[in-house]
Scaffold this motif. Sequence first.
Motif, PDB file in Angstrom:
ATOM      1  N   THR A  37       0.856  -1.393   0.159  1.00 40.66           N
ATOM      2  CA  THR A  37       0.004   0.334  -0.098  1.00 40.66           C
ATOM      3  C   THR A  37       1.123   1.297  -0.269  1.00 40.66           C
ATOM      4  OG1 THR A  37      -1.442  -1.507   1.107  1.00 40.66           O
ATOM      5  CG2 THR A  37      -1.929   1.405   1.215  1.00 40.66           C
ATOM      6  N   VAL A  38       0.064   2.152  -0.872  1.00 44.47           N
ATOM      7  CA  VAL A  38       1.121   3.739  -0.993  1.00 44.47           C
ATOM      8  C   VAL A  38       0.038   4.481   0.144  1.00 44.47           C
ATOM      9  CG1 VAL A  38       1.712   5.140  -1.924  1.00 44.47           C
ATOM     10  CG2 VAL A  38       2.308   2.835  -2.990  1.00 44.47           C
ATOM     11  N   PHE A  39       0.804   4.835   1.036  1.00 48.55           N
ATOM     12  CA  PHE A  39      -0.528   5.903   2.261  1.00 48.55           C
ATOM     13  C   PHE A  39       0.626   6.954   1.520  1.00 48.55           C
ATOM     14  CE2 PHE A  39      -0.775   2.328   4.370  1.00 48.55           C
ATOM     15  CZ  PHE A  39      -2.100   2.320   4.406  1.00 48.55           C
ATOM     16  N   VAL A  40      -0.055   8.157   1.531  1.00 47.08           N
ATOM     17  CA  VAL A  40       0.081  10.236   0.523  1.00 47.08           C
ATOM     18  C   VAL A  40      -0.942  10.315   1.561  1.00 47.08           C
ATOM     19  CG1 VAL A  40       0.714   9.748  -1.057  1.00 47.08           C
ATOM     20  CG2 VAL A  40      -2.096  10.113  -0.686  1.00 47.08           C
ATOM     21  N   ASN A  41      -0.722  12.011   2.443  1.00 47.24           N
ATOM     22  CA  ASN A  41      -1.572  12.153   2.862  1.00 47.24           C
ATOM     23  C   ASN A  41      -2.633  13.867   2.105  1.00 47.24           C
ATOM     24  OD1 ASN A  41      -0.711  12.377   5.480  1.00 47.24           O
ATOM     25  ND2 ASN A  41       1.484  13.535   4.520  1.00 47.24           N
ATOM     26  N   ALA A  42      -3.664  13.211   2.238  1.00 47.16           N
ATOM     27  CA  ALA A  42      -5.537  13.596   2.142  1.00 47.16           C
ATOM     28  C   ALA A  42      -4.523  15.164   1.127  1.00 47.16           C
ATOM     29  CB  ALA A  42      -5.984  14.123   2.674  1.00 47.16           C
ATOM     30  N   GLU A  43      -4.358  15.647   2.158  1.00 43.69           N
ATOM     31  CA  GLU A  43      -4.027  17.625   1.908  1.00 43.69           C
ATOM     32  C   GLU A  43      -3.084  17.842   1.258  1.00 43.69           C
ATOM     33  OE1 GLU A  43      -3.118  19.450   5.188  1.00 43.69           O
ATOM     34  OE2 GLU A  43      -1.015  18.785   5.470  1.00 43.69           O
ATOM     35  N   ASP A  44      -1.932  16.985   0.850  1.00 48.65           N
ATOM     36  CA  ASP A  44      -1.291  16.907  -0.795  1.00 48.65           C
ATOM     37  C   ASP A  44      -1.590  16.445  -1.387  1.00 48.65           C
ATOM     38  OD1 ASP A  44       0.820  17.648   1.301  1.00 48.65           O
ATOM     39  OD2 ASP A  44       1.591  15.526   1.526  1.00 48.65           O
ATOM     40  N   ILE A  45      -2.356  16.511  -2.094  1.00 49.90           N
ATOM     41  CA  ILE A  45      -3.310  15.863  -3.387  1.00 49.90           C
ATOM     42  C   ILE A  45      -4.358  16.511  -3.009  1.00 49.90           C
ATOM     43  CG2 ILE A  45      -2.145  13.611  -3.345  1.00 49.90           C
ATOM     44  CD1 ILE A  45      -4.886  11.794  -2.621  1.00 49.90           C
ATOM     45  N   GLY A  46      -5.036  16.875  -2.471  1.00 51.79           N
ATOM     46  CA  GLY A  46      -6.318  18.666  -2.565  1.00 51.79           C
ATOM     47  C   GLY A  46      -7.538  17.405  -2.163  1.00 51.79           C
ATOM     48  N   TYR A  47      -7.600  16.759  -1.415  1.00 51.12           N
ATOM     49  CA  TYR A  47      -8.684  16.184  -0.020  1.00 51.12           C
ATOM     50  C   TYR A  47      -8.692  16.586   1.006  1.00 51.12           C
ATOM     51  CZ  TYR A  47      -9.129  13.691  -4.971  1.00 51.12           C
ATOM     52  OH  TYR A  47      -9.585  13.908  -6.527  1.00 51.12           O
ATOM     53  N   THR A  48      -9.609  15.975   1.575  1.00 53.28           N
ATOM     54  CA  THR A  48     -10.092  15.838   3.278  1.00 53.28           C
ATOM     55  C   THR A  48      -9.973  15.027   3.763  1.00 53.28           C
ATOM     56  OG1 THR A  48     -12.235  16.149   2.750  1.00 53.28           O
ATOM     57  CG2 THR A  48     -11.203  18.408   2.924  1.00 53.28           C
ATOM     58  N   GLY A  49      -9.971  13.871   2.758  1.00 56.30           N
ATOM     59  CA  GLY A  49     -10.941  12.205   3.282  1.00 56.30           C
ATOM     60  C   GLY A  49     -11.751  12.425   4.122  1.00 56.30           C
ATOM     61  N   THR A  50     -12.629  13.626   3.590  1.00 53.07           N
ATOM     62  CA  THR A  50     -13.729  13.278   4.545  1.00 53.07           C
ATOM     63  C   THR A  50     -14.815  12.764   3.070  1.00 53.07           C
ATOM     64  OG1 THR A  50     -14.482  15.683   4.152  1.00 53.07           O
ATOM     65  CG2 THR A  50     -14.094  14.515   5.671  1.00 53.07           C
TER      66      THR A  50
END
Length: 397
Positions: free
Chosen positions: A222-235
Amino acid sequence: MAHVPQIKIPATYIRGGTSKGVFFRLQDLPEACRVPGEARDRLLLRVIGSPDPYGKQIDGMGGATSSTSKTVILAKSERADHDVDYLFGQVSIDKAFVDWSGNCGNLSAAVGAFAISSGLVDPNRIPRSGTCTVRIWQANIGKTIVAHVPITNGEVQETGDFELDGVTFPAAEVQLEFLDPADEGEGEGGGSMFPTGNLVDDLEVPGVGTFKATMINAGIPTVFVNAEDIGYTGTELQDAINGDPKQLERFETIRAYGALRMGLIKDVSEAANRQHTPKVAFVAKPRDYVASSGRQVAAGDVDLLVRALSMGKLHHAMMGTAAVAIGTAAAIPGTLVNLAAGGGERNAVRFGHPSGTLRVGAEARLVDGEWTVTKAIMSRSARVLMEGWVRVPGDSF
């Protein structure tokens, strides 16, 4: 003009966790399909209804999503201390191939029950009432899964009051233990849970950008990235991403370069023929959101938010194997998953996904400078939906 008649193959259609699949006993398959190869793949493609340019799998058992385009083959195990060998095939919807590169954690919840009901477990090991412990050899990844299956009056108990977000109705709880879930085979790290040797890397994705990433082989690569780094909030829910072809293409590019960095492929072009692994997921700190069922999930209900893609689309809940990766990464201080959950040491985490929440535990420790995980634990449920035979044209394979 002569027409080839259809043939019947014993099969069972089962929901396991938030997935559904067609289960076979190896001994029931046509002889040519009892060994890996083209005949087996062609048979499973025809059973599921792929490849389908319409993307609906109308002429097969598939449900036109990655969660419902799955097949399982079980056999009595010849390995010491194991009851059953479990082989999982992820069937592509629109392409003519079956991906054997990883496990399905959700369908793992159904393997023990099917093995018991199909005579693959020694009857002397099945209690009249209580719990039957089924030791499963996961043949795709060479790992052991222990399923604790409830038994009532000598038969598998499927009904109960255990609720699993992403599944409409309650059922009996099945606890799963994924033993030594880290992948020891592939990657630059030579057997390390973190194939790059780092808890966090800068992942350069040409044409997309450079992102902080935790790349882990546990449960499933699995490749985990931060939501905010790709323009998302995680919601986000499914429609926010799956209806945007450009964003899906961007995620696929991230996945391909993540696979390359993890040593799973030698060239990014190979990612197209390895759709099942690795997964891409993005994480964020807790915040309020409304799940796909309409249920309100409060920030205080979870430790972090996670959204994951499977077979090129945002998953409606969470893949079981990805949940193992989440639990493992959360247990190791310094990973992006751990940091999103607040950092520090922990042996369990509850995360928010599009359908609600899920708790997963993991036991991690540092040994000679290397992180190891002895097991990951989570609960799912499973239920037989239909049993009998599947039919396919006799020249399908």
